[in-house]
Every structure is written in C-alpha cells, then in structure tokens.
Design an enzyme around this catalytic site. Sequence first.
Site, PDB file in Angstrom:
ATOM      1  N   HIS A  82       0.842  -1.197   0.000  1.00 31.53           N
ATOM      2  CA  HIS A  82       0.000   0.000   0.000  1.00 31.53           C
ATOM      3  C   HIS A  82       0.874   1.242   0.000  1.00 31.53           C
ATOM      4  CE1 HIS A  82      -3.405   2.630   0.847  1.00 31.53           C
ATOM      5  NE2 HIS A  82      -2.612   3.252   1.701  1.00 31.53           N
ATOM      6  N   ASP A 161     -15.406   2.834   8.038  1.00 33.81           N
ATOM      7  CA  ASP A 161     -14.334   3.740   7.639  1.00 33.81           C
ATOM      8  C   ASP A 161     -14.824   4.761   6.619  1.00 33.81           C
ATOM      9  OD1 ASP A 161     -11.536   4.699   7.259  1.00 33.81           O
ATOM     10  OD2 ASP A 161     -11.887   3.887   5.265  1.00 33.81           O
ATOM     11  N   ARG A 168     -14.802  12.947   9.081  1.00 27.72           N
ATOM     12  CA  ARG A 168     -13.541  13.600   9.471  1.00 27.72           C
ATOM     13  C   ARG A 168     -13.189  14.716   8.499  1.00 27.72           C
ATOM     14  NH1 ARG A 168      -9.846   8.858   8.976  1.00 27.72           N
ATOM     15  NH2 ARG A 168      -8.207  10.400   9.271  1.00 27.72           N
ATOM     16  N   SER A 183      -7.658   3.690   9.638  1.00 29.08           N
ATOM     17  CA  SER A 183      -8.421   3.766   8.395  1.00 29.08           C
ATOM     18  C   SER A 183      -7.721   2.962   7.289  1.00 29.08           C
ATOM     19  CB  SER A 183      -8.569   5.238   7.999  1.00 29.08           C
ATOM     20  OG  SER A 183      -8.995   5.384   6.672  1.00 29.08           O
ATOM     21  N   LYS A 187      -8.699  -1.217   5.753  1.00 32.88           N
ATOM     22  CA  LYS A 187      -8.986  -1.563   4.359  1.00 32.88           C
ATOM     23  C   LYS A 187      -8.087  -2.693   3.865  1.00 32.88           C
ATOM     24  CE  LYS A 187      -9.118   2.945   3.656  1.00 32.88           C
ATOM     25  NZ  LYS A 187      -9.512   4.334   3.479  1.00 32.88           N
TER      26      LYS A 187
HETATM   27  N1  URA Z   1      -6.182   7.699   3.607  1.00 29.62           N
HETATM   28  C1  URA Z   1      -7.078   6.870   4.185  1.00 29.62           C
HETATM   29  O1  URA Z   1      -7.440   5.859   3.601  1.00 29.62           O
HETATM   30  N2  URA Z   1      -7.567   7.193   5.380  1.00 29.62           N
HETATM   31  C2  URA Z   1      -7.209   8.301   6.041  1.00 29.62           C
HETATM   32  O2  URA Z   1      -7.689   8.512   7.135  1.00 29.62           O
HETATM   33  C3  URA Z   1      -6.289   9.165   5.438  1.00 29.62           C
HETATM   34  C4  URA Z   1      -5.779   8.824   4.212  1.00 29.62           C
END
Ligand code: URA
Length: 433
Positions: A82, A161, A168, A183, A187
């Site tokens: 990632h 999320d 947010r 977050s 994923k």
């Molecule tokens: N990328 C994400 O997937 N989540 C965040 O909180 C910030 C950047």
Amino acid sequence: MRMVDLIEKKRDGKELTKEEIEFIIKGYTSEVIPDYQMSAFAMAVYFQNMTDDERAALTMAMVESGDQINLAEIEGIKVDKHSTGGVGDTTTLVLAPLVASVGVPVAKMSGRGLGHTGGTIDKLEAVKGFSVEISNQQFIDLVNKNKVAVVGQSGNLTPADKKLYALRDVTATVNSIPLIASSIMSKKIASGADAIVLDVKTGAGAFMKELKQAEELAKAMVDIGNNLGRNTIAIISDMSQPLGFAIGNALEVKEAIDTLKGQGPKDLLELCLSLGSQMVLLAGRTNTIEEARKLLEDAIASGKGLETLKTFLEAQGGDASVVDDIKKLPTAQYLIDVPAKESGYVSNIIADQIGVAAMLLGAGRATKKSMIDLAVGIELRKKVGDYVEAGEALVTLHSNQENVDDVTGRVYASYSITSEKVTVPTLIYKEIR
Ligand code: URA
Ligand code: CA
C-alpha cells in the site's frame, strides 16, 4: 453503554476498552450513533490520541463493520503493498508482475478514486481490452494460475471507515495519526492481506509533508498490523519531486514496461526493488532481503517479469502486444515542450503542483464524475539535480487541448533552477518494522 459517557472518557484522556470501541463503531455504522456524537468523539481522539490496544481494536471493529475478502483458496502468503499516495507513482504496475514472476502471489484489489492521475485500474485500462470486471472466483483462480490478478473493489468493505472518513473530512479531524492509521490498515486487512508492505511517502507531493510525521504514521501502521497478526513493514520514501518521469495513465504504463525491461527511471526501479524485496521476504520466498532483491533483479534481467506482465494482461482480456509495441497505447494529439527560461541546476520540482498540472490536462479526476483522458499527462525531462540549458525542455506535455497556458504556468511554478550544483534528494529515508 452510552455514547456520551464514552466521548467523555476519551475527552478526559482515559483508555477505552475493546468492547467500548466496538460499541461505538457498530452504533455508528448502523446509524444508532449520530454524526454529531461521532464528530465529538473524533475530535477527542484528535486531542487525546489512542493507545496501541485502542488502535488495534478500532481497526478490527472497522474491518468487521462490512464484508471481508477471503483469500484462503490462494496458495501461499498473500502480501499486499500500500502506498499513502503521491504523484506519478507507477510502482504497483511494476511490482505486481515482477513479484509474481518470482512465485509470490499478488492478489490486488484496486480502485479508481480521485487525484492527479487515475488509480491503478484506470492506468491498466490504457491497455486495450483489459478488464477488472472479474468474479471473485475468477480472481482467485487467476492468482493461483498466474500468481497475479487485479480486481476492482467490490462488496461492502469497511463501511464504518467510509462514513467516518467522510465525517472527518468536514470536521477537521482527518489529520490524526490513530485515525489515519486505523483507516488505512482496516482496508488492507478487510481485503484479505496476510502481510503488508507500506510505502509511506513524505515531501511536497505526499499526505505527510514532514519526515517526522511520516515516520510516526508508518510506526502506527506497522504496530497495528503486527498487533493484529499481519506481518507489516514500512518504507519511508521521498515524494518531494514526482517518482520516475511519467505522470499520466498510458504514460505510466509505458514507464512500467520500460522498467520491467531494465530501461526505466532509476528512482522508480530502486523503489520497486526495495518494496518488492520486502514483499518477497514477507511471503517467505527467501530468508534474507539480499536474496529477495537478487531474485527480482534477475527477473528483470531475464525478462521473466516482462513475460509475467504479458500473461497477466492477456488473462484479463488485455492486448499484451502493447508490451512489444508501445505505440498501441493511447497517444495524445499534441506534444508540447515547456522550455527552461534560464540555465542552471534543477533544485526543486514541487510534486503536487506538477500533479495538479497533469490533472488540468485531464489525466486525473477532480470530482467523482470527471472523465479521465488516458492518453494525456506530463513527461519530466529534467529532475532534481539535472543541469538544464535555457530553452531546453523541462517537461513535455502530452495534451489533447491546444491551449495549455494554465498547465504551463503550473509547471513553471513548480520548477526551481539555481546556479549552484544540487544534490539529488534521498529516495529512501527509512525502514520501519
Ligand atoms: N487515507 C485513508 O485511507 N484514510 C485516512 O484517514 C487518510 C488517508
Ligand atoms: Ca512515474
């Protein structure tokens, strides 16, 4: 349990239990807990931080808020990579076939998203016929057969999320290490990764502009992964200037092909070898990082990585002959050089400025509804440390519009030229495990 008590507890800097965090995330996902209470909670976390246990619990609660991809039918350890995102980051296009070519399964779930260029899927679609519309079973079968496949995001992954990130975004609580780390990690874990290699970018074109912040985020993600039984390591890499030369979808496919041929940009190759060898090591394919790197270098030298790219493209309907005949990729109508106004050494290329310039050409989406033009983008002709003569091209624009004044303005705004020699910036700052 009452949400108001949990907000108060976090506000006062106390540690929440796993059960309390699950209560919050379940309640928020099922719309029992309203946005205003969740906003207050996010702000409390922003100021009071979270312990390692809280971060792990939050991550798992978000993983469990939706579907989880089961990759058990794929043989071997599934390592995902990632990147926290940058400008012209072509690494996935190189790494997926390269790592697969040495026998490590790459089961990649990818997205489109917004940004300077398209996501990995958009880029791959520059290859005629290529499709990520495959069933989960086809996806698994392809990885078992060829060691690599890419599928579009499907199902209902980490809905908590999605909701929380959107909240947010409008409550000034994006920039919180525990919230960002959970977050991202939720994923990755929901998409079935056994082990995770993180490329945390730092510099003008990155989410984390300062090295210290990038390190903190990397450490937070590595700890969450390891605490949840996913072997995780992070590399902190430079995104002060764009990676490689190409920024644009078809242009980056070409750059990836060049790199697999051993003819790509040095920085892109180096980052791919660094990230790739960590993937090979975490997959248990070799015992040392040196052996892993050697395997990948050999796969480039022998053409095995390139062969795997062809197999991979063909298996998903793509015209693999582009690999030998680059002209089959979409091309733009106008090639426009942007000349240097003075002679000297390039001392800076502000990555996000160049990214916006690429987006203005149509390489990326400004909003979810924007159309992407796969052919357009920017080719850097000079990078930081290079000498340029006045009148020589800094970049070449690949454009489908004749008037590129606004784009040219961005290019000039991002390049700095000085008379003194400039050292090339560090590419890889640190490894965090
Ligand atoms: N990328 C994400 O997937 N989540 C965040 O909180 C910030 C950047
Ligand atoms: Ca690039």
